[in-house]
Every structure is written in structure tokens, then in C-alpha cells.
Enzyme design. Structure first.
Site, PDB file in Angstrom:
ATOM      1  N   TRP A 161       0.816  -1.231   0.000  1.00  8.70           N
ATOM      2  CA  TRP A 161       0.000   0.000   0.000  1.00  8.70           C
ATOM      3  C   TRP A 161       0.841   1.269   0.000  1.00  8.70           C
ATOM      4  CZ3 TRP A 161       1.859   2.369   4.199  1.00  8.70           C
ATOM      5  CH2 TRP A 161       2.312   1.571   5.246  1.00  8.70           C
ATOM      6  N   ASN A 162       2.146   1.182   0.284  1.00 12.87           N
ATOM      7  CA  ASN A 162       2.879   2.433   0.528  1.00 12.87           C
ATOM      8  C   ASN A 162       3.190   3.226  -0.741  1.00 12.87           C
ATOM      9  OD1 ASN A 162       4.761   0.523  -0.193  1.00 12.87           O
ATOM     10  ND2 ASN A 162       6.283   1.112   1.329  1.00 12.87           N
TER      11      ASN A 162
ATOM     12  N   ARG B 165       6.690  -0.817 -11.624  1.00 12.48           N
ATOM     13  CA  ARG B 165       8.035  -1.376 -11.770  1.00 12.48           C
ATOM     14  C   ARG B 165       8.005  -2.897 -11.918  1.00 12.48           C
ATOM     15  NH1 ARG B 165      11.393   0.246  -6.302  1.00 12.48           N
ATOM     16  NH2 ARG B 165      10.703  -1.512  -5.081  1.00 12.48           N
TER      17      ARG B 165
ATOM     18  N   LYS C 107      -2.287  -8.311  -7.850  1.00 16.56           N
ATOM     19  CA  LYS C 107      -3.105  -8.221  -6.641  1.00 16.56           C
ATOM     20  C   LYS C 107      -2.582  -7.070  -5.773  1.00 16.56           C
ATOM     21  CE  LYS C 107      -3.046  -9.143  -2.648  1.00 16.56           C
ATOM     22  NZ  LYS C 107      -3.740  -7.949  -2.134  1.00 16.56           N
TER      23      LYS C 107
ATOM     24  N   ALA D  16      -2.617  -4.129  -2.700  1.00 22.30           N
ATOM     25  CA  ALA D  16      -2.953  -4.185  -1.274  1.00 22.30           C
ATOM     26  C   ALA D  16      -4.401  -3.751  -1.058  1.00 22.30           C
ATOM     27  CB  ALA D  16      -2.016  -3.267  -0.497  1.00 22.30           C
TER      28      ALA D  16
ATOM     29  N   GLY E 125       6.589  -6.395  -0.230  1.00 18.35           N
ATOM     30  CA  GLY E 125       5.843  -6.341   1.025  1.00 18.35           C
ATOM     31  C   GLY E 125       6.729  -6.738   2.180  1.00 18.35           C
ATOM     32  N   SER E 126       6.113  -7.245   3.239  1.00 20.38           N
ATOM     33  CA  SER E 126       6.869  -7.511   4.465  1.00 20.38           C
ATOM     34  C   SER E 126       7.642  -8.831   4.371  1.00 20.38           C
ATOM     35  CB  SER E 126       5.911  -7.549   5.649  1.00 20.38           C
ATOM     36  OG  SER E 126       4.940  -8.535   5.432  1.00 20.38           O
TER      37      SER E 126
ATOM     38  N   GLU F  93      10.929  -8.232  -2.957  1.00 26.00           N
ATOM     39  CA  GLU F  93      11.357  -6.906  -2.488  1.00 26.00           C
ATOM     40  C   GLU F  93      10.740  -6.736  -1.106  1.00 26.00           C
ATOM     41  OE1 GLU F  93      13.378  -4.979  -4.025  1.00 26.00           O
ATOM     42  OE2 GLU F  93      13.374  -5.766  -6.059  1.00 26.00           O
ATOM     43  N   LEU F  94      11.532  -6.923  -0.069  1.00 27.50           N
ATOM     44  CA  LEU F  94      10.961  -7.038   1.286  1.00 27.50           C
ATOM     45  C   LEU F  94      11.332  -5.839   2.169  1.00 27.50           C
ATOM     46  CD1 LEU F  94      11.627 -10.874   1.618  1.00 27.50           C
ATOM     47  CD2 LEU F  94       9.636  -9.712   0.653  1.00 27.50           C
TER      48      LEU F  94
ATOM     49  N   ARG G  68      10.101  10.986   3.472  1.00 23.57           N
ATOM     50  CA  ARG G  68       9.375  10.629   2.256  1.00 23.57           C
ATOM     51  C   ARG G  68       8.326   9.593   2.646  1.00 23.57           C
ATOM     52  NH1 ARG G  68      11.653   6.684  -1.941  1.00 23.57           N
ATOM     53  NH2 ARG G  68      10.359   6.983  -3.778  1.00 23.57           N
TER      54      ARG G  68
ATOM     55  N   CYS H 208      10.257   1.341   2.413  1.00 24.60           N
ATOM     56  CA  CYS H 208      11.200   0.271   2.762  1.00 24.60           C
ATOM     57  C   CYS H 208      12.629   0.792   2.793  1.00 24.60           C
ATOM     58  CB  CYS H 208      11.070  -0.865   1.763  1.00 24.60           C
ATOM     59  SG  CYS H 208      11.139  -0.272   0.080  1.00 24.60           S
TER      60      CYS H 208
ATOM     61  N   GLU I 209      11.445  -2.495  11.485  1.00 21.84           N
ATOM     62  CA  GLU I 209      11.157  -1.407  10.565  1.00 21.84           C
ATOM     63  C   GLU I 209      10.143  -0.487  11.242  1.00 21.84           C
ATOM     64  OE1 GLU I 209       9.572  -3.201   7.074  1.00 21.84           O
ATOM     65  OE2 GLU I 209      10.570  -1.779   5.789  1.00 21.84           O
TER      66      GLU I 209
HETATM   67  P1  NAP Z   1       2.351  -6.961   3.665  1.00 21.61           P
HETATM   68  O1  NAP Z   1       1.420  -7.073   4.797  1.00 21.61           O
HETATM   69  O2  NAP Z   1       3.385  -7.982   3.472  1.00 21.61           O
HETATM   70  O3  NAP Z   1       1.429  -6.829   2.372  1.00 21.61           O
HETATM   71  C1  NAP Z   1       1.951  -6.681   1.085  1.00 21.61           C
HETATM   72  C2  NAP Z   1       1.062  -7.405   0.109  1.00 21.61           C
HETATM   73  O4  NAP Z   1       1.039  -8.786   0.433  1.00 21.61           O
HETATM   74  C3  NAP Z   1      -0.395  -6.942   0.122  1.00 21.61           C
HETATM   75  O5  NAP Z   1      -0.890  -6.944  -1.188  1.00 21.61           O
HETATM   76  C4  NAP Z   1      -1.056  -8.014   0.943  1.00 21.61           C
HETATM   77  O6  NAP Z   1      -2.433  -8.197   0.674  1.00 21.61           O
HETATM   78  C5  NAP Z   1      -0.290  -9.239   0.502  1.00 21.61           C
HETATM   79  N1  NAP Z   1      -0.435 -10.374   1.402  1.00 21.61           N
HETATM   80  C6  NAP Z   1      -0.797 -10.388   2.707  1.00 21.61           C
HETATM   81  N2  NAP Z   1      -0.849 -11.657   3.159  1.00 21.61           N
HETATM   82  C7  NAP Z   1      -0.503 -12.458   2.130  1.00 21.61           C
HETATM   83  C8  NAP Z   1      -0.379 -13.870   1.986  1.00 21.61           C
HETATM   84  N3  NAP Z   1      -0.589 -14.705   2.978  1.00 21.61           N
HETATM   85  N4  NAP Z   1      -0.018 -14.348   0.781  1.00 21.61           N
HETATM   86  C9  NAP Z   1       0.222 -13.515  -0.236  1.00 21.61           C
HETATM   87  N5  NAP Z   1       0.106 -12.169  -0.168  1.00 21.61           N
HETATM   88  C10 NAP Z   1      -0.241 -11.644   1.017  1.00 21.61           C
HETATM   89  O7  NAP Z   1       3.156  -5.608   3.694  1.00 21.61           O
HETATM   90  P2  NAP Z   1       2.576  -4.165   3.928  1.00 21.61           P
HETATM   91  O8  NAP Z   1       2.485  -3.909   5.372  1.00 21.61           O
HETATM   92  O9  NAP Z   1       1.360  -3.940   3.102  1.00 21.61           O
HETATM   93  O10 NAP Z   1       3.730  -3.301   3.246  1.00 21.61           O
HETATM   94  C11 NAP Z   1       4.800  -2.831   3.948  1.00 21.61           C
HETATM   95  C12 NAP Z   1       6.008  -3.724   3.744  1.00 21.61           C
HETATM   96  O11 NAP Z   1       6.407  -3.697   2.383  1.00 21.61           O
HETATM   97  C13 NAP Z   1       7.178  -3.223   4.529  1.00 21.61           C
HETATM   98  O12 NAP Z   1       7.850  -4.271   5.161  1.00 21.61           O
HETATM   99  C14 NAP Z   1       8.063  -2.600   3.460  1.00 21.61           C
HETATM  100  O13 NAP Z   1       9.411  -2.551   3.778  1.00 21.61           O
HETATM  101  C15 NAP Z   1       7.802  -3.470   2.296  1.00 21.61           C
HETATM  102  N6  NAP Z   1       8.146  -2.783   1.069  1.00 21.61           N
HETATM  103  C16 NAP Z   1       9.253  -3.219   0.398  1.00 21.61           C
HETATM  104  C17 NAP Z   1       9.650  -2.584  -0.757  1.00 21.61           C
HETATM  105  C18 NAP Z   1      10.864  -3.069  -1.491  1.00 21.61           C
HETATM  106  O14 NAP Z   1      10.987  -2.799  -2.666  1.00 21.61           O
HETATM  107  N7  NAP Z   1      11.775  -3.785  -0.870  1.00 21.61           N
HETATM  108  C19 NAP Z   1       8.906  -1.530  -1.270  1.00 21.61           C
HETATM  109  C20 NAP Z   1       7.784  -1.109  -0.565  1.00 21.61           C
HETATM  110  C21 NAP Z   1       7.413  -1.771   0.603  1.00 21.61           C
HETATM  111  P3  NAP Z   1      -3.558  -7.615   1.667  1.00 21.61           P
HETATM  112  O15 NAP Z   1      -3.552  -6.176   1.458  1.00 21.61           O
HETATM  113  O16 NAP Z   1      -4.799  -8.263   1.241  1.00 21.61           O
HETATM  114  O17 NAP Z   1      -3.160  -8.010   3.069  1.00 21.61           O
END
Ligand code: NAP
Length: 485
Positions: free
Chosen positions: A158-159, A167, A182, A184, A236-237, A258-259, A286, A292, A389
Site C-alpha cells: 500500500w505504501n 516497476r 493483486k 494491497a 511487502g513484508s 522486495e521485502l 518521504r 522500505c 522497521e
Molecule cells: P504486507 O502485509 O506484506 O502486504 C503486502 C502485500 O502482500 C499486500 O498486497 C497483501 O495483501 C499481501 N499479502 C498479505 N498476506 C498475504 C499472503 N498470505 N499471501 C500472499 N500475499 C499476502 O506488507 P505491507 O504492510 O502492506 O507493506 C509494507 C512492507 O512492504 C514493509 O515491510 C516494506 O518494507 C515493504 N516494502 C518493500 C519494498 C521493497 O521494494 N523492498 C517496497 C515497498 C514496501 P492484503 O492487502 O490483502 O493483506
């Protein structure tokens, strides 16, 4: 005229499958919330597992023809999408601010950044090449060709609701892969609007499909168990990413991850302090710190730590917190109540262990998920916010005495995404950069993201690279053909 109502009225709310917009098979809906008011903006379709599989049917059905589509045509579609996105920048920016909360100026920045991936990969589409050589014994000729990996599942956070999509979508279109995206659940609107735009410029039916859902785990598992899917790319996470890597083993999927991050921001004694404070504001604030790549630990040489802390705190205190659509606002709300609690708990943990609040340190309003820009000094090494984080506008500062210690502190994390180094000494910069266990380093700059550069991490921050010439390789398989002359 771009108003909140017009952008919300225009955004598609269905599932985008096989080139058409449809309701969820269950008729269920997801309420999308404005994090600055906690009010519902609009409802979008909540896909069932069958809806997800229908999207994969469409992607799999379109793959062969899409792979055979001339690269120039794939590139031109991306270029047209880039142009239209820039033309509609204001609408996309407002939509993003409404669902995600970041100030309009930052949303405009994300539209420019996100659009750039479409332009970059429009140029890469026609540069996919293999090689031709003679085997060392002269007996055979070796041809390598690069071919699209195939139907890809893209899961985005979502961020950065637009840029984390483009990308992945940009290189997939350039390489000739079809996809199911899919987004967020908190921020589906920007992706739905982008799907509408890609449809409008003529991306063929089935190439791009978008499903919004609250049955995320179940739907993703079904798609990843289907042998027609060939790749999963996730931003994501770290815990969710680890689960997906395990799941990917059954079908031996190509995987890009990309975590999370825990970026150190190192300020050496020879740093230009004004530049370091400017960079700290960028690297920390930012996206309200919800990035991340956000600086998570400020590691400052003891000779300038007090000066750095007071200047940085003064800048943080002058930020204007409010709804991202309002004039002059520089800090919007956090994404939801859970994130607000997490940030608040991390600050409490640090102060209970002896950290000092220089500025901020609490929530700001009765409604919405707002948190004050915060600077903490004297943060002990065992504070939770040095390990986790933060994902919020909170800057913990600690000090070091010599370079060796600075590098040791910076590397003392399971994450390895971005790091920042401020120093005027080129030899020191090179020595430190070589020792940092991170995928990206910003030297005398508080931002590393650039569509022309390979974005990605090491250790628990994942693997694979997005952007740069490397980005398209994630969507290409190498095939070798031996030819007897
Ligand atoms: P998240 O909870 O991991 O969610 C990211 C995505 O994963 C959402 O679309 C979410 O869907 C989905 N998801 C949740 N549970 C899942 C499952 N069991 N199987 C498959 N997909 C699933 O992360 P967030 O809190 O939204 O985002 C923040 C994280 O993203 C932070 O840790 C940040 O560092 C990381 N991030 C990394 C980068 C990078 O490039 N390294 C860039 C941006 C963000 P739902 O919305 O339905 O839960």
C-alpha cells in the site's frame, strides 16, 4: 477540473479480468478508507478464489500470442501508457492521496517516478538479446535466446500504490509476460485506475488482469499451486515474503522478493552537516517514513551528534501534519490504526529504556492516523526500533566513535536493503560502501530510488532487482540451443 468526487466517480471498482470489468462472484465488496478521516471513500469488488483463477485463465490464455507480439509494439504500448499517465498525473496523484494519505506533492512525485518505469521499459523492450558463440572445441555453435518467463503473479503493498505496480508491470509487458496483479487491500484504487489506463492505450485482453481481495492468502495459494503460473513477484513484508518463497517450491516458480528494510544513515565527521540534515529529512520523511528505504537508524559521529540532532529536530518540528489534500501539509496520516499503534509502541519502548524525545513523540489528532514527526536521542542498542522497521515519522539517533564501529552498527540487522553515507572523503566512502551489507547505498544523497538503477536488497530484504537494465531479466528465461554446423 480534478476534484475528489470526480476522481472517485471515475475510478473502476470491479475486477479486471480478460479485458472486461466484472463484479466478484460472491458480490462481496471491500470498503476503501481515507486514513486521514477514517471514512469510507468507495467500495471495490472482493474477489473469490474462483475470480482469481479466472484471472489466471485469462493470463494463461493470452501468453502465447503476447510473447509473439513484436517487441516494438509492446514498447509502444508502454510509451503510450507513460504519456497518458503524465497527462493524467493530477487525477492519479489525488486518488493516491485519498486512499493512502501522503501529501499531494509527494503523490505527484510518485506519479512521475512510477510513470518513468513505463518509459524506461518501453525502451528496454527492443533491447532483449541473446548471444552466438563457437564452443571451445569448435564442434558446435552455441545460441542463447531470452524468452518471457510466462504468466506472473504480482503482489504489491500500500505504501507506493502506483510505482510498486509499474516497476513490475513495465518489465513484464516489455518482456512479453502476461500477469495477474493483486494490489494491497488498503490502496486498490490507484491500481484499478492504472488498469483502466492500460486498457485504454490498447494492452490486449488477458495480458493484464487485476483482482482486489480480502481472501488474499487463499487466493494466492490457489494461483501458486496452478502449474500455468510461472513466476511470483512480491513487494511487502519479510514474513509474508518468506511464506511465499516456501510456497513457490511446489511449482518451482521464478521468484522476486522486495521485502522490508532497516536502513542505517551514517554521518561521518567530515560530512557537510547542512547536506546531511537535508538528506535525513528526505530519507526519513518521504512517505511519512512508510518506505522500505526509509532511514531507520541515524548513526552519527559523536563529534557532531548534538549539532545534527538539534538541526534535524528543528526541521522535523517545522513539518506541517494534516490531510494530504490540504495546502501546505507536508506529513499525512499513517496508513491505518495498526500502523499507528506500532509506531506509538516503538517510541514508548525506546523512552522506557532511556531514550530522550527531542521533538514529537505522540499522536496529533482525534480522527485519522496521524503521528508527530519525532526525533529521539540516546536510544539504547536494545531498543525495538533499532531491530524493527519503524514505518513512521520517527528518527532515532545513536552515536559512534570510529569507522569500524559505524560499519559494525550499520550491518547489525537481518535486513539489507538501503543504507546512506554522508562523508566528503572519497576514500572513506569507498571503504565504507564496500563493507556495507546492503543492496543499495546513497552517498551524500537521501534517496536511492531511480528507474534506471537496479532496486533490491540482500539478506532478509529479499532478492531480485527492479528497474535498470537488470529489471527485465527477472521476466526472461535463458534458452540455449546447440547447433551442429
Ligand atoms: P504486507 O502485509 O506484506 O502486504 C503486502 C502485500 O502482500 C499486500 O498486497 C497483501 O495483501 C499481501 N499479502 C498479505 N498476506 C498475504 C499472503 N498470505 N499471501 C500472499 N500475499 C499476502 O506488507 P505491507 O504492510 O502492506 O507493506 C509494507 C512492507 O512492504 C514493509 O515491510 C516494506 O518494507 C515493504 N516494502 C518493500 C519494498 C521493497 O521494494 N523492498 C517496497 C515497498 C514496501 P492484503 O492487502 O490483502 O493483506
Amino acid at each position: 477540473m480534478v476534484t475528489e468526487q470526480t476522481v472517485l466517480d471515475r475510478v473502476p471498482r470491479g475486477l479486471f479480468v480478460a479485458g472486461t470489468w466484472r463484479a466478484s462472484a460472491s458480490g462481496a465488496a471491500i470498503a476503501v478508507e481515507d486514513p486521514s478521516t477514517t471514512k469510507t471513500l468507495v467500495d471495490v469488488a472482493d474477489a473469490t478464489v474462483d475470480d482469481g483463477l479466472a484471472a489466471l485463465d485469462a493470463a494463461a490464455g493470452a501468453q502465447t500470442q503476447w510473447a509473439a507480439t513484436p517487441p516494438r509494439m509492446r514498447g509502444e504500448l508502454l510509451r503510450a501508457a507513460y504519456e497518458l499517465l503524465i497527462q493524467r498525473a493530477e487525477e492519479f496523484a489525488l486518488l493516491m492521496t485519498l486512499e493512502m494519505g501522503k501529501p499531494l506533492a509527494q503523490s505527484r512525485g510518485e506519479v512521475a517516478y512510477g510513470a518513468e518505469f513505463l518509459r524506461w521499459f518501453s525502451e528496454e523492450a527492443v533491447r532483449i538479446a541473446g548471444r552466438w558463440s563457437t564452443a571451445p572445441d569448435g564442434a558446435t555453435r552455441l545460441l542463447t535466446m531470452k524468452q518471457p518467463v510466462g504468466p506472473t503473479l504480482m503482489i504489491t503493498p500500500w505504501n507506493f500504490p502506483l510505482a510498486m505496480g509499474t516497476r513490475k508491470i513495465g518489465p513484464a509487458i516489455a518482456a512479453g509476460c502476461t500477469m495477474v496483479v493483486k494490489p494491497a487491500r488498503q490502496t486498490p484504487l490507484t491500481m484499478l485506475a492504472l488498469a483502466g489506463l492500460l486498457q485504454e492505450v490498447g494492452v490486449p485482453s488477458g495480458v493484464l488482469n487485476v483482482v482486489t481481495t480480502t481472501r488474499t492468502g487463499e487466493l494466492v495459494r490457489a494461483l501458486m499451486s496452478d502449474p500455468r503460473l510461472r513466476k511470483v513477484t512480491f513487494t511487502g513484508s519479510t514474513p509474508i515474503g518468506q511464506g511465499l518463497v516456501r510456497q513457490s517450491a511446489d511449482q518451482m516458480l521464478r521468484v522476486s522478493m522486495e521485502l522490508g528494510g532497516n536502513a542505517p544513515f551514517l554521518v561521518f565527521p567530515d560530512a557537510d552537516l547542512d547536506a546531511a540534515v537535508d538528506g535525513a529529512m528526505l530519507a526519513k520523511m518521504r512517505n511519512m517514513g512508510e518506505a522500505c528505504t526509509a532511514a531507520n537508524r541515524f548513526i552519527v559521529h559523536e563529534s557532531l551528534a548534538d549539532d545534527f540532532a538539534s538541526r534535524f529536530a528543528a526541521r522535523m518540528a517545522s513539518e506541517v501534519v494534516g490531510r494530504g489534500t490540504e495546502d501546505g501539509v507536508t506529513v499525512g496520516p499513517l496508513i491505518d490504526g495498526q500502523q499507528l499503534r506500532k509506531v506509538s509502541d516503538l517510541v514508548h519502548d525506546a523512552t522506557s529504556r532511556g531514550a530522550t524525545v527531542v521533538t514529537g513523540g505522540s499522536t496529533t489528532r482525534d480522527t485519522g492516523y496521524f503521528y508527530q514527526p519525532t526525533v529521539l536521542t540516546g536510544v539504547p542498542a536494545d531498543a525495538d526500533l533499532f531491530r524493527e522497521e519503524i514505518f513512521g515519522p520517527v528518527a532515532p539517533i545513536t552515536t559512534f566513535g570510529d569507522d569500524e564501529k559505524a560499519v559494525e552498527m550499520a550491518n547489525d540487522t537481518m535486513y539489507g536493503l538501503a543504507a546512506y553515507v554522508y562523508s566528503a572523503n572519497v576514500s572513506r566512502v569507498i571503504r565504507v560502501c564496500e563493507r556495507l551489507d546492503f543492496g543499495m547505498v546513497g552517498v551524500n544523497q537521501g534517496i536511492v530510488s531511480n528507474p534506471a538503477a537496479p532496486f533490491g536488497g540482500v539478506k532478509h530484504s529479499g532478492f531480485g532487482r527492479e528497474g535498470g537494465p537488470e529489471g527485465i531479466e527477472e521476466y526472461l528465461d535463458v534458452k540455449y540451443v546447440g547447433i551442429a554446423p
